[in-house]
Design an enzyme around this catalytic site. Structure first.
Site, short mmCIF file in Angstrom:
data_model
loop_
_atom_site.label_atom_id
_atom_site.label_comp_id
_atom_site.label_asym_id
_atom_site.label_seq_id
_atom_site.Cartn_x
_atom_site.Cartn_y
_atom_site.Cartn_z
N HIS A 1 61.22 50.76 73.66
CA HIS A 1 62.35 50.21 74.40
C HIS A 1 63.29 51.31 74.91
O HIS A 1 63.81 51.22 76.02
CB HIS A 1 63.13 49.23 73.51
CG HIS A 1 62.29 48.14 72.94
ND1 HIS A 1 61.56 47.29 73.73
CD2 HIS A 1 62.03 47.79 71.66
CE1 HIS A 1 60.91 46.43 72.96
NE2 HIS A 1 61.17 46.72 71.70
N ASP B 1 55.87 44.43 75.79
CA ASP B 1 57.27 44.85 75.68
C ASP B 1 57.73 45.52 76.98
O ASP B 1 58.86 45.30 77.45
CB ASP B 1 57.44 45.84 74.53
CG ASP B 1 57.61 45.16 73.19
OD1 ASP B 1 57.83 43.94 73.14
OD2 ASP B 1 57.53 45.88 72.17
N HIS C 1 50.66 44.61 72.66
CA HIS C 1 52.05 44.20 72.42
C HIS C 1 53.02 45.19 73.05
O HIS C 1 54.01 44.79 73.66
CB HIS C 1 52.34 44.09 70.93
CG HIS C 1 53.77 43.71 70.65
ND1 HIS C 1 54.21 42.41 70.71
CD2 HIS C 1 54.86 44.47 70.38
CE1 HIS C 1 55.51 42.37 70.48
NE2 HIS C 1 55.93 43.62 70.28
N HIS D 1 60.70 39.90 74.59
CA HIS D 1 59.57 38.97 74.68
C HIS D 1 59.88 37.83 75.66
O HIS D 1 59.02 37.43 76.45
CB HIS D 1 59.25 38.39 73.31
CG HIS D 1 58.90 39.43 72.29
ND1 HIS D 1 58.78 39.14 70.95
CD2 HIS D 1 58.64 40.76 72.41
CE1 HIS D 1 58.46 40.26 70.29
NE2 HIS D 1 58.40 41.26 71.16
#
Length: 340
Positions: A306, A283, A279, A120
Site C-alpha cells: 500500500h 490490493d 491478493h 478490497h
C-alpha cells in the site's frame, strides 16, 4: 429501495447488466451492442443501495456499511455516520494518511476521522467500473468479510449498476513513472494504448509463499475469476506484535491466511496456489483507484504494498507532464490538475 446482506452469499453469480433507457436496436455481428458501448464510455453508479455488516480486520469492531447511488461527478466518497457532522472523505490518493498493512484515508480538515482498510472495497468498485458512490460507515474501518474482495464484488452485483448521462474520464499515463525502496521493491506505471494491465511479483522468506508472479488486464471477468477471491495473509510470528500496536484485532482463520513456515494454519488451505501474489495484485487494483479515475496504463509492482502504491500515485500527479485526463471536458481536467 435498499437491499441488506447480513450474511454474504458465497456462490459466484454473473455480473448484472447496467440499466439503460429502453431503446430497440439490433446489434451487428462482431460489434459491441449500444448498451455495452454506452456503459463503457459513460459514468455509472449503483442502481440501488446495499448494506453489509461485519468486523473490522484491525479494529475488531463490528461495522455497518451502506453503499448508496450518487450523481455523476461525485466520485467514491466515504461518510462516517458515527462521528456527527464531519466532512465527507473522498477516496483519493492525497487523502491517504496511513499505509501500515492497509490503506487509510481521512479528510485534511478532520485528520482523526478515518476510514481504514478500504483497498478490497475499492478494488471491487474499480473492477466493476463504479464511478460514483456514497459509502456510509458507522465505524473506523470497512468490514473485512472473508478477507478478500469477492463478497464486495457480490454486493455490487446485487445492487446492480446504472449508467449516468455524463462521460467517463480516464487518466492516461504519458511517461514512465517509478518509485523504489532500498530492499529492491518497486512500483511503476507506463504508457499504454488502452485499458489497465497489471503485473505483480513477490518474494517472501516463508517457503509456502516464496517467489510468485501474476499478470492480467483489468476487466470485471478477469478480476472475478483470478484475484477477487484471494485473501489477505499474515505470518503467524507477526500476529502478537500487530496486536500490541492495535492492529489485527479482528483477524481470524475465517478472514485471513495465517502462514507458518512451509504451510498455512487455515484448515481449508489455500483457494489457489498463487493466492498470495494474486491478493497483492488485487490490493493494487484498489489502491490505484484512489487516482480518482481508472488509469490507461501498464502497472508493474515487485514486493509492492500500500505504501509504494500510494507513493506511485503521488509521483504521477507531482507533474502534469506525467498524465492527462481523457474523455471529459477541459474544466474538469483543470480541476483535477489543481487538486493534484
Amino acid at each position: 429501495m435498499q437491499i441488506t446482506a447480513e450474511i454474504p452469499y458465497r456462490t459466484p453469480i454473473a455480473p448484472s447488466t447496467p440499466s439503460l433507457p429502453a431503446r430497440s436496436s439490433t446489434a451487428l455481428p462482431g460489434r459491441a451492442s449500444r448498451a455495452t458501448r454506452v456503459a463503457a464510455s459513460h459514468q455509472t453508479t449503483l442502481n440501488e443501495a446495499i448494506t453489509c455488516v461485519g468486523t473490522g480486520l484491525h479494529s475488531g469492531a463490528q461495522v455497518r456499511m451502506t453503499l448508496h447511488p450518487a450523481e455523476a461527478g461525485h466520485g467514491i466518497v466515504f461518510r462516517r455516520t458515527d462521528c456527527g457532522d464531519t466532512p465527507l472523505i473522498p477516496a483519493l490518493y492525497d487523502h491517504v494518511v496511513d499505509t501500515r498493512l492497509s490503506t487509510v484515508i481521512a479528510h485534511p480538515d478532520a485528520p482523526s476521522i478515518r476510514v481504514a482498510t478500504i483497498e478490497h472495497l475499492m478494488a471491487a468498485l474499480h473492477a466493476n467500473r463504479v464511478d460514483n458512490a456514497l459509502i456510509d460507515i458507522d465505524g473506523p474501518e470497512t468490514p473485512v468479510l472473508d478477507g478478500s474482495a469477492a463478497e464486495f464484488d457480490f454486493l455490487l452485483q446485487c445492487a446492480g449498476s446504472r449508467v449516468l448521462d455524463a462521460p467517463r474520464a480516464v487518466i492516461e499515463i504519458l511517461r514512465h513513472v517509478v518509485v523504489e525502496e532500498a530492499n529492491g521493491a518497486f512500483a511503476e506505471l507506463r504508457p499504454a494504448r488502452s485499458g489497465l494491465a497489471l503485473a505483480m511479483s513477490i518474494d517472501f522468506d516463508a517457503s509456502v509463499i516464496g517467489q510468485q508472479r501474476h499478470a492480467m488486464p483489468l476487466t470485471p471477468e478477469r478480476f472475478r475469476q483470478e484475484v477477487s477471491f484471494c485473501r489477505t495473509f499474515v505470518d503467524r510470528q507477526e500476529i502478537e506484535a500487530l496486536r500490541k500496536i492495535g492492529l489485527a484485532r479482528g483477524g481470524s482463520l475465517d478472514n485471513a491466511i495465517v502462514v507458518d513456515g512451509d504451510g498455512v494454519l487455515n484448515p481449508c488451505g489455500l483457494r489457489h496456489p498463487k493466492e498470495f501474489v494474486r491478493h497483492k495484485l488485487m490490493d493494487a487494483v484498489g489502491d490505484l483507484y484512489l487516482a480518482g479515475h481508472t488509469l490507461q496504463a501498464g502497472f508493474m509492482g515487485h514486493k509492492s504494498g500500500h505504501g509504494l502504491n500510494n507513493r506511485l500515485l503521488r509521483a504521477v500527479f507531482a507533474s502534469q507532464e506525467n498524465w492527462r485526463l481523457v474523455g471529459t471536458d477541459r474544466a474538469a481536467a483543470q480541476t483535477l490538475a489543481v487538486s493534484a
